[in-house]
Design a protein around this motif. Sequence first.
Motif, PDB file in Angstrom:
ATOM      1  N   LEU A 116      35.119   2.519  74.808  1.00  0.00           N
ATOM      2  CA  LEU A 116      36.063   3.605  74.567  1.00  0.00           C
ATOM      3  C   LEU A 116      36.279   3.737  73.066  1.00  0.00           C
ATOM      4  O   LEU A 116      36.401   2.725  72.371  1.00  0.00           O
ATOM      5  CB  LEU A 116      37.406   3.306  75.235  1.00  0.00           C
ATOM      6  N   PHE A 117      36.326   4.947  72.563  1.00  0.00           N
ATOM      7  CA  PHE A 117      36.553   5.131  71.134  1.00  0.00           C
ATOM      8  C   PHE A 117      37.362   6.399  70.903  1.00  0.00           C
ATOM      9  O   PHE A 117      37.369   7.328  71.715  1.00  0.00           O
ATOM     10  CB  PHE A 117      35.228   5.196  70.363  1.00  0.00           C
ATOM     11  N   ARG A 118      38.050   6.407  69.809  1.00  0.00           N
ATOM     12  CA  ARG A 118      38.800   7.560  69.336  1.00  0.00           C
ATOM     13  C   ARG A 118      38.553   7.705  67.842  1.00  0.00           C
ATOM     14  O   ARG A 118      38.467   6.678  67.157  1.00  0.00           O
ATOM     15  CB  ARG A 118      40.301   7.401  69.618  1.00  0.00           C
ATOM     16  N   PRO A 119      38.410   8.924  67.329  1.00  0.00           N
ATOM     17  CA  PRO A 119      38.645  10.195  68.005  1.00  0.00           C
ATOM     18  C   PRO A 119      37.521  10.545  68.979  1.00  0.00           C
ATOM     19  O   PRO A 119      36.390  10.081  68.837  1.00  0.00           O
ATOM     20  CB  PRO A 119      38.702  11.206  66.854  1.00  0.00           C
ATOM     21  N   ALA A 120      37.871  11.373  69.954  1.00  0.00           N
ATOM     22  CA  ALA A 120      36.913  11.723  70.988  1.00  0.00           C
ATOM     23  C   ALA A 120      35.814  12.648  70.479  1.00  0.00           C
ATOM     24  O   ALA A 120      34.782  12.796  71.139  1.00  0.00           O
ATOM     25  CB  ALA A 120      37.645  12.386  72.168  1.00  0.00           C
ATOM     26  N   ASP A 121      36.018  13.271  69.329  1.00  0.00           N
ATOM     27  CA  ASP A 121      34.991  14.149  68.761  1.00  0.00           C
ATOM     28  C   ASP A 121      34.263  13.477  67.591  1.00  0.00           C
ATOM     29  O   ASP A 121      33.784  14.141  66.670  1.00  0.00           O
ATOM     30  CB  ASP A 121      35.583  15.481  68.316  1.00  0.00           C
ATOM     31  N   ALA A 122      34.161  12.143  67.638  1.00  0.00           N
ATOM     32  CA  ALA A 122      33.622  11.391  66.503  1.00  0.00           C
ATOM     33  C   ALA A 122      32.185  11.760  66.157  1.00  0.00           C
ATOM     34  O   ALA A 122      31.769  11.608  65.004  1.00  0.00           O
ATOM     35  CB  ALA A 122      33.724   9.892  66.780  1.00  0.00           C
ATOM     36  N   PHE A 123      31.417  12.224  67.127  1.00  0.00           N
ATOM     37  CA  PHE A 123      30.032  12.578  66.816  1.00  0.00           C
ATOM     38  C   PHE A 123      29.938  13.788  65.880  1.00  0.00           C
ATOM     39  O   PHE A 123      28.922  13.964  65.201  1.00  0.00           O
ATOM     40  CB  PHE A 123      29.242  12.882  68.095  1.00  0.00           C
ATOM     41  N   VAL A 124      30.969  14.619  65.847  1.00  0.00           N
ATOM     42  CA  VAL A 124      30.913  15.824  65.022  1.00  0.00           C
ATOM     43  C   VAL A 124      30.763  15.479  63.539  1.00  0.00           C
ATOM     44  O   VAL A 124      29.830  15.967  62.872  1.00  0.00           O
ATOM     45  CB  VAL A 124      32.145  16.722  65.279  1.00  0.00           C
ATOM     46  N   PRO A 125      31.639  14.657  62.938  1.00  0.00           N
ATOM     47  CA  PRO A 125      31.435  14.330  61.525  1.00  0.00           C
ATOM     48  C   PRO A 125      30.185  13.492  61.274  1.00  0.00           C
ATOM     49  O   PRO A 125      29.605  13.569  60.182  1.00  0.00           O
ATOM     50  CB  PRO A 125      32.710  13.573  61.143  1.00  0.00           C
ATOM     51  N   LEU A 126      29.756  12.704  62.251  1.00  0.00           N
ATOM     52  CA  LEU A 126      28.517  11.948  62.059  1.00  0.00           C
ATOM     53  C   LEU A 126      27.322  12.883  61.916  1.00  0.00           C
ATOM     54  O   LEU A 126      26.484  12.715  61.016  1.00  0.00           O
ATOM     55  CB  LEU A 126      28.281  11.004  63.241  1.00  0.00           C
TER      56      LEU A 126
END
Length: 251
Positions: A119-129
């Motif tokens: 589980l990780f947060r933020p849930a949209d973490a792939f966007v900045p990556l």
Amino acid sequence: MERLVGLVPAAGRGTRLGRLSFSKELYPVPGVGVEGRPEPRPVIEHLLEALAAAGIEEAFVLLRAGKGDVAAHLGEGLPGGPRLAYLELESSGSIVETLDRAYPLVRGCRVAMGFPDVLFRPADAFVPLLDRLERSDAAVVLGLFPTDRAAKSDMVRTGAGGRVTAIEIKPARTALAHTWMLAVWRPVFTEHLHRFAASAPPRPDGRELYPSDALTAALGDGLPIDSVRFETGSCLDVGTPEDLARALGGS
């Protein structure tokens, strides 16, 4: 631009959680996903929602034989999530081997990879990556999260601008404070991983190869690796009893 795909390594046995009647990726955990649904849901759904939040429309799930319950639950994908295809592995000696088995499917693609029991947060973490991958010369971009359990984590040292300089694998002691849990990469790293999986000698200590071993080898070969820190984020590996208790509201 290269095709963008998700990669979900789910070939582990789940032995750390003892005897389960279902695959660990289906363990129901509470948490609010991208769509704000608070009810307990299988942990793998959190990763798939995060891939969808980054606009990823297709993903490959790598399953060990005997884990058909994962495919039965997810089918062709969650509503609004990426389309799913499955690759069944009769066996796999490591996550590195599991990831490399997808080589024919992801060769030439940009890849977004996460672990289906985290589980990780933020849930949209792939966007900045993915944004960092697009704007930099990096072969790989890692998502870094603060952790208080360094001895169970792969700790990342960074330099100017977030460039990765070293990775300490489950160190007994360290001054580092961040571990990586997400990765996105270009085709050049897929090729490196493929070569590494084929040629890396067995570890002298007998442990299996970890993805961080492949990343360390990439650094040694001069491949640039960047990172994005989520200082107010969090990550929790619910594949271990202690962190599963945390996810379920225990200590």
